[in-house]
Design an enzyme around this catalytic site. Structure first.
Site, PDB file in Angstrom:
ATOM      1  N   SER A 148     -29.409 -24.249 -52.109  1.00  0.00           N
ATOM      2  CA  SER A 148     -30.837 -24.611 -51.726  1.00  0.00           C
ATOM      3  C   SER A 148     -30.866 -26.328 -51.248  1.00  0.00           C
ATOM      4  O   SER A 148     -30.498 -26.481 -50.334  1.00  0.00           O
ATOM      5  CB  SER A 148     -31.540 -24.615 -53.492  1.00  0.00           C
ATOM      6  N   HIS A 165     -33.416 -16.152 -54.825  1.00  0.00           N
ATOM      7  CA  HIS A 165     -33.154 -17.568 -54.650  1.00  0.00           C
ATOM      8  C   HIS A 165     -31.809 -18.059 -55.266  1.00  0.00           C
ATOM      9  O   HIS A 165     -30.753 -18.709 -54.741  1.00  0.00           O
ATOM     10  CB  HIS A 165     -34.027 -18.481 -54.632  1.00  0.00           C
TER      11      HIS A 165
END
Length: 254
Positions: free
Chosen positions: A84, A232
């Site tokens: 991320s 994610h």
């Protein structure tokens, strides 16, 4: 800035870099899997964990922190793995000092500016916990739940909860003030010609087909893999598949 870090294993150096609101503990599973083969350095980014605080929160600053740590530890061209926001930090490090980075693994992040604000509820919940002066995790979760509906996200955030005046092991004010930088992306000064592996969670919307032109322009030799039924937080949702992809890639560039 001297980042807090943890180091174990031996072999080719590999730096592991967490995402927004995280810490070096977030990639513990990957750390354990890799330390049998590599010299693994996990880091707390600035304004996170036990690393120093700063009003400056840009990808250039985060990248320079990583490169400075690599130089201080006298690492020989480490590979870097980032999830991320950490993915953007390692991409920038490779762009700024391509000869100092052996290769990259970028977990569920694209080298693009994201237009949609994705963390308003999280910031509201974090500030509410501070304002409430929560003294334990139970109190903190009750306050957080008024703003953050997903239990898994609350549990992730609560890993960084500490009772006391500050309440969080990350700098909420600095992250909120620099949120436009975190969601943004200034681009690389020049394409990174080294090996790069992008790993996407199939259910995530952070790394999408429409990002491919920008990925290829900045990382001409990039490859991509998709982990099915993962979002994610793919390293936590599908750890065996994720760890294997990272390990195989690192062995190929070692």
């Amino acid at each position: 800035m001297q980042l807090n870090y943890r180091r174990q294993g031996q072999g080719m150096p590999v730096m592991l870099v967490h995402g927004l609101f995280g810490s070096l503990d977030n990639l513990n599973g990957l750390n354990r899997a890799l330390s049998e083969y590599f010299d693994v350095i996990t880091v707390d980014l600035r304004n996170h964990g036990q690393s120093p605080r700063s009003d400056i929160m840009s990808y250039a600053a985060m990248a320079e922190d990583l490169l400075e740590l690599s130089e201080r530890l006298q690492l020989d061209q480490p590979a870097m793995v980032g999830h991320s926001m950490g993915g953007k930090a390692v991409m920038m490090a490779a762009g700024l000092a391509p000869d100092s980075v052996r290769g990259l693994v970028v977990a569920d992040m694209a080298p693009v500016a994201y237009q949609e604000a994705r963390h308003q509820e999280v910031f509201a919940g974090l500030q509410a916990v501070i304002d409430a002066g929560s003294q334990n995790r139970r109190e903190a979760e009750a306050v957080l739940a008024e703003h953050v509906a997903i239990a898994g996200v609350r549990q992730f955030l609560l890993k960084s909860f500490v009772a006391g005046e500050a309440n969080w092991r990350f700098n909420v004010a600095a992250l909120k003030n620099a949120y436009h930088n975190i969601m943004g992306w200034p681009g690389l000064p020049a394409p990174f010609e080294g090996p790069v592996l992008f790993i996407k969670g199939s259910e995530s919307d952070y790394l999408l087909p429409e990002h491919q032109p920008e990925v290829q322009a900045q990382f001409p030799h990039a490859r991509a893999r998709v982990i099915q039924n993962a979002g994610h937080w793919l390293h936590a949702e599908k750890p065996q598949a994720f760890n294997r992809l990272v390990q195989d890639f690192l062995l190929s560039v070692s």
